[in-house]
Design a protein around this motif. Structure first.
Motif, PDB file in Angstrom:
ATOM      1  N   VAL A  39       0.849  -1.195   0.000  1.00  0.00           N
ATOM      2  CA  VAL A  39       0.000   0.000   0.000  1.00  0.00           C
ATOM      3  C   VAL A  39       0.882   1.240   0.000  1.00  0.00           C
ATOM      4  O   VAL A  39       1.701   1.442   0.907  1.00  0.00           O
ATOM      5  CB  VAL A  39      -0.934   0.020   1.220  1.00  0.00           C
ATOM      6  CG1 VAL A  39      -1.818   1.264   1.193  1.00  0.00           C
ATOM      7  CG2 VAL A  39      -1.787  -1.243   1.249  1.00  0.00           C
ATOM      8  N   VAL A  40       0.706   2.077  -1.019  1.00  0.00           N
ATOM      9  CA  VAL A  40       1.515   3.280  -1.189  1.00  0.00           C
ATOM     10  C   VAL A  40       0.915   4.433  -0.397  1.00  0.00           C
ATOM     11  O   VAL A  40      -0.304   4.607  -0.341  1.00  0.00           O
ATOM     12  CB  VAL A  40       1.593   3.655  -2.683  1.00  0.00           C
ATOM     13  CG1 VAL A  40       2.371   4.941  -2.881  1.00  0.00           C
ATOM     14  CG2 VAL A  40       2.225   2.526  -3.473  1.00  0.00           C
ATOM     15  N   TYR A  41       1.803   5.249   0.224  1.00  0.00           N
ATOM     16  CA  TYR A  41       1.381   6.421   1.000  1.00  0.00           C
ATOM     17  C   TYR A  41       0.334   6.039   2.025  1.00  0.00           C
ATOM     18  O   TYR A  41      -0.729   6.652   2.128  1.00  0.00           O
ATOM     19  CB  TYR A  41       0.892   7.546   0.079  1.00  0.00           C
ATOM     20  CG  TYR A  41       1.929   8.010  -0.912  1.00  0.00           C
ATOM     21  CD1 TYR A  41       3.259   8.175  -0.526  1.00  0.00           C
ATOM     22  CD2 TYR A  41       1.603   8.261  -2.230  1.00  0.00           C
ATOM     23  CE1 TYR A  41       4.225   8.582  -1.431  1.00  0.00           C
ATOM     24  CE2 TYR A  41       2.549   8.674  -3.154  1.00  0.00           C
ATOM     25  CZ  TYR A  41       3.871   8.832  -2.744  1.00  0.00           C
ATOM     26  OH  TYR A  41       4.827   9.228  -3.636  1.00  0.00           O
ATOM     27  N   ALA A  42       0.642   4.997   2.758  1.00  0.00           N
ATOM     28  CA  ALA A  42      -0.291   4.477   3.759  1.00  0.00           C
ATOM     29  C   ALA A  42      -0.347   5.409   4.965  1.00  0.00           C
ATOM     30  O   ALA A  42       0.680   5.892   5.448  1.00  0.00           O
ATOM     31  CB  ALA A  42       0.138   3.079   4.191  1.00  0.00           C
ATOM     32  N   ASP A  43      -1.535   5.649   5.447  1.00  0.00           N
ATOM     33  CA  ASP A  43      -1.766   6.500   6.615  1.00  0.00           C
ATOM     34  C   ASP A  43      -2.470   5.659   7.675  1.00  0.00           C
ATOM     35  O   ASP A  43      -3.598   5.196   7.457  1.00  0.00           O
ATOM     36  CB  ASP A  43      -2.636   7.686   6.207  1.00  0.00           C
ATOM     37  CG  ASP A  43      -2.966   8.616   7.374  1.00  0.00           C
ATOM     38  OD1 ASP A  43      -2.613   8.302   8.525  1.00  0.00           O
ATOM     39  OD2 ASP A  43      -3.601   9.661   7.114  1.00  0.00           O
ATOM     40  N   LEU A 101       5.401  10.805   3.755  1.00  0.00           N
ATOM     41  CA  LEU A 101       6.489  11.618   4.296  1.00  0.00           C
ATOM     42  C   LEU A 101       6.367  13.035   3.742  1.00  0.00           C
ATOM     43  O   LEU A 101       6.019  13.228   2.576  1.00  0.00           O
ATOM     44  CB  LEU A 101       7.852  11.030   3.915  1.00  0.00           C
ATOM     45  CG  LEU A 101       8.140   9.624   4.449  1.00  0.00           C
ATOM     46  CD1 LEU A 101       9.501   9.139   3.974  1.00  0.00           C
ATOM     47  CD2 LEU A 101       8.084   9.597   5.975  1.00  0.00           C
ATOM     48  N   PRO A 102       6.678  14.048   4.538  1.00  0.00           N
ATOM     49  CA  PRO A 102       6.473  15.436   4.104  1.00  0.00           C
ATOM     50  C   PRO A 102       7.535  15.896   3.112  1.00  0.00           C
ATOM     51  O   PRO A 102       8.692  15.470   3.163  1.00  0.00           O
ATOM     52  CB  PRO A 102       6.580  16.216   5.415  1.00  0.00           C
ATOM     53  CG  PRO A 102       7.490  15.383   6.276  1.00  0.00           C
ATOM     54  CD  PRO A 102       7.172  13.958   5.926  1.00  0.00           C
ATOM     55  N   GLY A 103       7.135  16.783   2.214  1.00  0.00           N
ATOM     56  CA  GLY A 103       8.087  17.481   1.356  1.00  0.00           C
ATOM     57  C   GLY A 103       8.778  16.602   0.339  1.00  0.00           C
ATOM     58  O   GLY A 103       8.420  15.440   0.133  1.00  0.00           O
ATOM     59  N   GLU A 104       9.799  17.179  -0.306  1.00  0.00           N
ATOM     60  CA  GLU A 104      10.543  16.473  -1.340  1.00  0.00           C
ATOM     61  C   GLU A 104      11.890  15.963  -0.854  1.00  0.00           C
ATOM     62  O   GLU A 104      12.547  15.189  -1.530  1.00  0.00           O
ATOM     63  CB  GLU A 104      10.753  17.394  -2.546  1.00  0.00           C
ATOM     64  CG  GLU A 104       9.453  17.792  -3.237  1.00  0.00           C
ATOM     65  CD  GLU A 104       9.689  18.631  -4.464  1.00  0.00           C
ATOM     66  OE1 GLU A 104      10.874  18.938  -4.750  1.00  0.00           O
ATOM     67  OE2 GLU A 104       8.720  18.985  -5.141  1.00  0.00           O
ATOM     68  N   GLY A 124      12.268   8.472   7.753  1.00  0.00           N
ATOM     69  CA  GLY A 124      10.957   7.824   7.736  1.00  0.00           C
ATOM     70  C   GLY A 124      10.820   6.711   8.751  1.00  0.00           C
ATOM     71  O   GLY A 124       9.809   6.002   8.772  1.00  0.00           O
ATOM     72  N   LYS A 125      11.810   6.570   9.629  1.00  0.00           N
ATOM     73  CA  LYS A 125      11.794   5.481  10.615  1.00  0.00           C
ATOM     74  C   LYS A 125      10.591   5.564  11.549  1.00  0.00           C
ATOM     75  O   LYS A 125       9.886   4.570  11.757  1.00  0.00           O
ATOM     76  CB  LYS A 125      13.086   5.509  11.425  1.00  0.00           C
ATOM     77  CG  LYS A 125      13.212   4.420  12.495  1.00  0.00           C
ATOM     78  CD  LYS A 125      14.597   4.470  13.124  1.00  0.00           C
ATOM     79  CE  LYS A 125      14.754   3.397  14.196  1.00  0.00           C
ATOM     80  NZ  LYS A 125      14.058   3.779  15.446  1.00  0.00           N
ATOM     81  N   ALA A 126      10.317   6.754  12.106  1.00  0.00           N
ATOM     82  CA  ALA A 126       9.196   6.892  13.036  1.00  0.00           C
ATOM     83  C   ALA A 126       7.871   6.619  12.330  1.00  0.00           C
ATOM     84  O   ALA A 126       6.985   5.943  12.878  1.00  0.00           O
ATOM     85  CB  ALA A 126       9.191   8.289  13.662  1.00  0.00           C
ATOM     86  N   ALA A 127       7.744   7.126  11.109  1.00  0.00           N
ATOM     87  CA  ALA A 127       6.515   6.871  10.344  1.00  0.00           C
ATOM     88  C   ALA A 127       6.357   5.383  10.057  1.00  0.00           C
ATOM     89  O   ALA A 127       5.244   4.838  10.109  1.00  0.00           O
ATOM     90  CB  ALA A 127       6.542   7.669   9.046  1.00  0.00           C
ATOM     91  N   GLY A 128       7.472   4.708   9.774  1.00  0.00           N
ATOM     92  CA  GLY A 128       7.428   3.271   9.544  1.00  0.00           C
ATOM     93  C   GLY A 128       7.019   2.497  10.778  1.00  0.00           C
ATOM     94  O   GLY A 128       6.233   1.537  10.700  1.00  0.00           O
ATOM     95  N   LEU A 157      10.519   2.120   1.995  1.00  0.00           N
ATOM     96  CA  LEU A 157      11.005   3.494   1.912  1.00  0.00           C
ATOM     97  C   LEU A 157      11.667   3.694   0.558  1.00  0.00           C
ATOM     98  O   LEU A 157      12.336   2.782   0.056  1.00  0.00           O
ATOM     99  CB  LEU A 157      11.997   3.791   3.042  1.00  0.00           C
ATOM    100  CG  LEU A 157      11.443   3.714   4.472  1.00  0.00           C
ATOM    101  CD1 LEU A 157      12.575   3.867   5.491  1.00  0.00           C
ATOM    102  CD2 LEU A 157      10.369   4.762   4.708  1.00  0.00           C
ATOM    103  N   GLY A 158      11.491   4.865  -0.012  1.00  0.00           N
ATOM    104  CA  GLY A 158      12.055   5.156  -1.320  1.00  0.00           C
ATOM    105  C   GLY A 158      13.240   6.093  -1.258  1.00  0.00           C
ATOM    106  O   GLY A 158      14.393   5.680  -1.360  1.00  0.00           O
ATOM    107  N   ARG A 159      12.978   7.382  -1.073  1.00  0.00           N
ATOM    108  CA  ARG A 159      14.043   8.385  -1.122  1.00  0.00           C
ATOM    109  C   ARG A 159      15.148   8.114  -0.111  1.00  0.00           C
ATOM    110  O   ARG A 159      16.320   8.397  -0.378  1.00  0.00           O
ATOM    111  CB  ARG A 159      13.447   9.777  -0.894  1.00  0.00           C
ATOM    112  CG  ARG A 159      12.579  10.274  -2.042  1.00  0.00           C
ATOM    113  CD  ARG A 159      11.831  11.541  -1.663  1.00  0.00           C
ATOM    114  NE  ARG A 159      10.776  11.277  -0.700  1.00  0.00           N
ATOM    115  CZ  ARG A 159      10.124  12.227  -0.022  1.00  0.00           C
ATOM    116  NH1 ARG A 159      10.429  13.494  -0.190  1.00  0.00           N
ATOM    117  NH2 ARG A 159       9.170  11.910   0.823  1.00  0.00           N
ATOM    118  N   ALA A 160      14.783   7.568   1.041  1.00  0.00           N
ATOM    119  CA  ALA A 160      15.800   7.292   2.058  1.00  0.00           C
ATOM    120  C   ALA A 160      16.801   6.254   1.556  1.00  0.00           C
ATOM    121  O   ALA A 160      18.011   6.373   1.791  1.00  0.00           O
ATOM    122  CB  ALA A 160      15.142   6.815   3.343  1.00  0.00           C
TER     123      ALA A 160
END
Length: 375
Positions: free
Chosen positions: A266-270, A293-296, A303-307, A320-323
């Motif tokens: 699931v992408v951009y899961a909230d 995740l916020p911003g660019e 993104g660890k806490a969000a994960g 995680l992508g950008r990380a």
């Protein structure tokens, strides 16, 4: 300087299908446009992915199952023997570095252009992608796609199955079917891009049919343990207007569960979104969640806490992508509480080593000269 940090469940072992994973961090598929013009993976891609082999699982970038499905210049493919050979060099390198790898299968649908593929793009309905699209000559206006015939739909289902077999031949442990982010399968799901009146349009049951048929064909081709599916409920990228998001995924997820792929991504899961909660309730198998995740750029913790919040909300793995893009040793950095490399977003799609394979690993004595890491 690194800080000692208590390990969370992100760093515990896990399993997908028949594959053992050393941690729960997944490198999300990210288009990087480093393939050849005809879609063949290049040696630089083997270096890039092997650098990131400590991820629990790498899902390699979107690769098209046929020529008409090509999106942008220098994106990867997996429909010919030359593509199998190119990707084999990548999977061999990742395996030698101790990694595990799936390949994402993506048909662009209306996200395409004759300048990129040599073909007028196809879609569920003759509704153009809004705005412009990037080609070898720069951004140009999009074109109106051809509405797919039922025979073309069936042929595309077969192309996905053949691409999955090619991926296994190329050394991948499995494939991820891309039914997200506004590409072909997502276009069939969404009311705004699907105005068909046949068995592939109209009702939710009809609009989910193509995705379910593709996944079933891929499962038949290579086995359920080797197959995942990516979805992006409510995402409006590439001009997508789902219209009835909750109803789509309330129908799609149980239908996919009956087919039995190894995971749902699931992408951009909230974790606070009721659609995500419903997906978890309807999906008994492995669930990969990709956090919002916020911003660019990158948050300080990558993104660890969000994960971790997603794991608490029922996800089994976190992508995680950008990380991962900016930190080849992301797992080690997050486990140690170390600082992260700064993302150079302007170099994501330019080709070459810069902004691709030159991000330094933790502890390397490096400096940046003109944006290039010097060891």
């Amino acid at each position: 300087m690194t800080n000692t940090a208590a390990k969370s469940s992100l760093f515990e072992s896990a399993r997908i299908g028949g594959l053992d994973l050393p941690n729960r961090l997944v490198m999300a598929p990210m288009t990087r446009t480093r393939a050849s013009q005809d879609g063949v993976a290049q040696p630089i891609m083997a270096t890039y992915y092997a650098q990131r082999a400590s991820a629990g699982l790498i899902i390699a970038e979107a690769s098209t199952p046929n020529l008409v499905g090509r999106t942008y210049p220098n994106t990867a493919a997996i429909y010919g023997p030359e593509h199998v050979a190119g990707w084999r060099g990548v999977t061999d390198a990742v395996r030698a570095a101790g990694g595990r790898m799936f390949l994402q299968l993506q048909h662009g649908g209306r996200v395409g252009h004759p300048d990129n593929s040599g073909h007028v793009p196809v879609a569920p309905s003759a509704i153009a992608l809004p705005g412009t699209i990037f080609t070898q000559g720069g951004h140009v206006p999009t074109v109106v796609p051809r509405e797919m015939t039922v025979d073309e739909i069936r042929a595309t289902v077969a192309d996905f199955a053949a691409a999955a077999r090619n991926a296994v031949e190329a050394g991948f442990a499995g494939v991820e079917v891309h039914s997200a982010n506004g590409y072909l399968l997502h276009q069939f799901l969404a009311r705004g891009s699907n105005e068909r009146t046949d068995e592939y349009g109209g009702s939710v049951a009809n609009r989910i049919r193509f995705t379910v048929e593709v996944v079933a064909a891929v499962v038949d081709a290579i086995g359920a343990d080797r197959v995942g599916v990516r979805v992006s409920p409510g995402l409006t990228v590439n001009g997508i207007e789902e219209g009835d998001t909750a109803e789509i995924y309330d129908a799609l997820v149980p239908a996919l569960a009956e087919v039995g792929p190894a995971y749902l991504h699931v992408v951009y899961a909230d974790p606070g979104n009721p659609v995500f909660a419903a997906i978890r309730a309807n999906w008994a198998g492995t669930l990969i969640a990709n956090p919002v995740l916020p911003g660019e750029g990158l948050p300080a913790d990558g993104g660890k806490a969000a994960g971790e919040r997603l794991l608490e909300a029922g996800a089994d793995l976190v992508s995680l992508g950008r990380a991962f893009l900016a930190n080849p040793d992301l797992v080690e950095r997050l486990s140690a509480g170390a600082s992260l490399n700064e993302l150079r977003g302007n170099l994501m799609y330019v080709g070459g080593d810069e902004g691709y394979t030159d991000y330094p690993a933790l502890g390397a004595e490096t400096s940046l000269v003109g944006g290039v890491a010097v060891v």
